[in-house]
Motif scaffolding. Structure first.
Motif, PDB file in Angstrom:
ATOM      1  N   ALA A  10       0.811  -1.219   0.000  1.00 15.09           N
ATOM      2  CA  ALA A  10       0.000   0.000   0.000  1.00 15.09           C
ATOM      3  C   ALA A  10       0.840   1.263   0.000  1.00 15.09           C
ATOM      4  O   ALA A  10       0.302   2.344  -0.205  1.00 15.09           O
ATOM      5  N   ALA A  11       2.111   1.162   0.274  1.00 14.89           N
ATOM      6  CA  ALA A  11       2.967   2.339   0.383  1.00 14.89           C
ATOM      7  C   ALA A  11       4.234   2.118  -0.433  1.00 14.89           C
ATOM      8  O   ALA A  11       5.254   1.666   0.093  1.00 14.89           O
ATOM      9  N   PRO A  12       4.222   2.450  -1.727  1.00 11.32           N
ATOM     10  CA  PRO A  12       5.359   2.135  -2.591  1.00 11.32           C
ATOM     11  C   PRO A  12       6.648   2.854  -2.245  1.00 11.32           C
ATOM     12  O   PRO A  12       7.719   2.417  -2.636  1.00 11.32           O
ATOM     13  N   LEU A  13       6.553   3.990  -1.513  1.00 13.61           N
ATOM     14  CA  LEU A  13       7.765   4.743  -1.189  1.00 13.61           C
ATOM     15  C   LEU A  13       8.188   4.556   0.260  1.00 13.61           C
ATOM     16  O   LEU A  13       9.076   5.264   0.741  1.00 13.61           O
ATOM     17  N   ALA A  14       7.576   3.618   0.949  1.00 12.05           N
ATOM     18  CA  ALA A  14       7.910   3.393   2.355  1.00 12.05           C
ATOM     19  C   ALA A  14       9.277   2.743   2.491  1.00 12.05           C
ATOM     20  O   ALA A  14       9.748   2.044   1.595  1.00 12.05           O
ATOM     21  N   GLY A  15       9.892   2.978   3.638  1.00 15.11           N
ATOM     22  CA  GLY A  15      11.161   2.348   3.950  1.00 15.11           C
ATOM     23  C   GLY A  15      10.934   1.151   4.854  1.00 15.11           C
ATOM     24  O   GLY A  15      10.119   0.281   4.573  1.00 15.11           O
ATOM     25  N   ARG A  16      11.617   1.121   5.978  1.00 15.64           N
ATOM     26  CA  ARG A  16      11.475   0.009   6.916  1.00 15.64           C
ATOM     27  C   ARG A  16      10.106   0.004   7.584  1.00 15.64           C
ATOM     28  O   ARG A  16       9.545  -1.057   7.841  1.00 15.64           O
TER      29      ARG A  16
END
Length: 329
Positions: free
Chosen positions: A121-127
């Motif tokens: 759901a969050a393509p730019l998320a990190g860890r």
């Protein structure tokens, strides 16, 4: 009167002429037969071999002629490449639901943090990803006036804050994130990440402000097992922009304050287009050569939403409010 010579006449007898004639005829017939035999093909039983006679008279066996296979020419490569089939997008897995906090089971591979399911759901998320429950422990420290030292937010009346362990802090990407923290007792509290917990904090650990820890357990406990997950608050004020002290048109640092969702990118517009700025551990995006300082700013959250901000002047250390905010999730 001359006498007849006693010499016998040289005239041959008819019998002798007939013998010579027969011999000559036989020789001619033999010669014809020989020529016929030389000129006719040898008819041996289907062995595939033909016979020929050499100049020396020896019979030479000639292997049959095998026709070469007809070669089909390879197709000439076309200059036009056919388009590759489009990949069928995979259906994202169901978003995990954060249940009541079970007692954490540390993993040796992750240094104490639980396994981290991946959310699409969050393509730019990190860890730190939405829809994921993280396990760890909670400790607390004196947050004072709410100043988020590592995130450079400055004093705040909101003391429900926390410092994120260095691993999950991820070069300040965790700054400003809202997380829901649950204790094994079922108690919970929402905190905002404003600081970094140094190396003595393991992955998954949160160092809460003293008031936030007290919402979960008696401070006498000092250290408790928790689970925590990312939140996107239902309500939020418009976000703000601040230029770092010392900023100018030749060098600047830009900070975003009050964003609802974790911030993934900050870009500035230049003559050549949008330029992405590098993020520092103290939560500013730097333009070392002054590119884009004072121009349009484009920010993106971990969900991929972009907001473009115009008219933000280079005013060092001044919080400049906007009229926009990222959508809730």
């Amino acid at each position: 009167m001359a006498s007849r010579s006693p010499r016998r006449s040289q005239r041959r007898s008819p019998r002798r002429r007939r013998g010579v004639l027969v011999c000559a005829t036989a020789a001619a017939v033999a010669l014809v037969i020989s020529l016929v035999m030389m000129l006719r093909p040898d008819q041996q039983a289907g062995d595939g071999y033909g016979a020929a006679t050499s100049a020396a008279g020896a019979r030479v066996i000639v292997p049959p002629t095998v026709p070469e296979p007809e070669l089909t020419p390879s197709p000439t490569p076309s200059a036009t490449r056919s388009p590759s089939p489009k990949a069928t997008p995979s259906t994202p897995a169901a978003t995990p639901t954060v249940a009541a906090a079970p007692k954490p089971t540390p993993s040796a591979a992750s240094g104490g943090a639980a396994a981290r399911p991946v959310s699409g759901a969050a393509p730019l998320a990190g860890r730190i990803r939405p829809g994921t429950a993280y396990q760890g422990v909670a400790t607390f420290y004196g947050a004072g006036n709410g100043d988020g030292h590592a995130c450079s937010y400055g004093p705040s009346a909101d003391v429900m804050t926390a410092a994120m362990n260095t691993t999950d802090y991820e070069t300040s990407m965790a700054c400003g994130a809202y997380v829901l923290v649950r204790a094994a007792s079922g108690a919970s509290v929402t905190v905002r990440i404003t600081n970094e917990c140094p190396g003595d904090c393991a992955p998954g650990q949160l160092d809460l402000s003293a008031p936030a820890f007290a919402k979960l357990a008696d401070p006498v406990a000092g250290r408790i097992p928790i689970t925590w997950s990312l939140l996107s608050p239902a309500t939020a004020e418009p976000l703000s922009i601040r230029y770092k002290t010392g900023s100018s048109s030749y060098w600047c640092g830009i900070q975003v304050i009050g964003h609802r969702n974790p911030l993934a990118r900050l870009e500035v517009r230049t003559g050549g287009g949008w330029v992405r700025l590098a993020r520092t551990e103290y939560n500013y995006f730097l333009s070392e050569q002054g590119s884009g300082c004072g121009g349009a700013i484009r920010i993106s959250d971990i969900y991929g939403e972009q907001l473009t901000l115009d008219g933000i002047a280079v005013r060092p250390d001044v919080v400049q409010p906007t009229r926009v905010q990222f959508a809730a999730h």
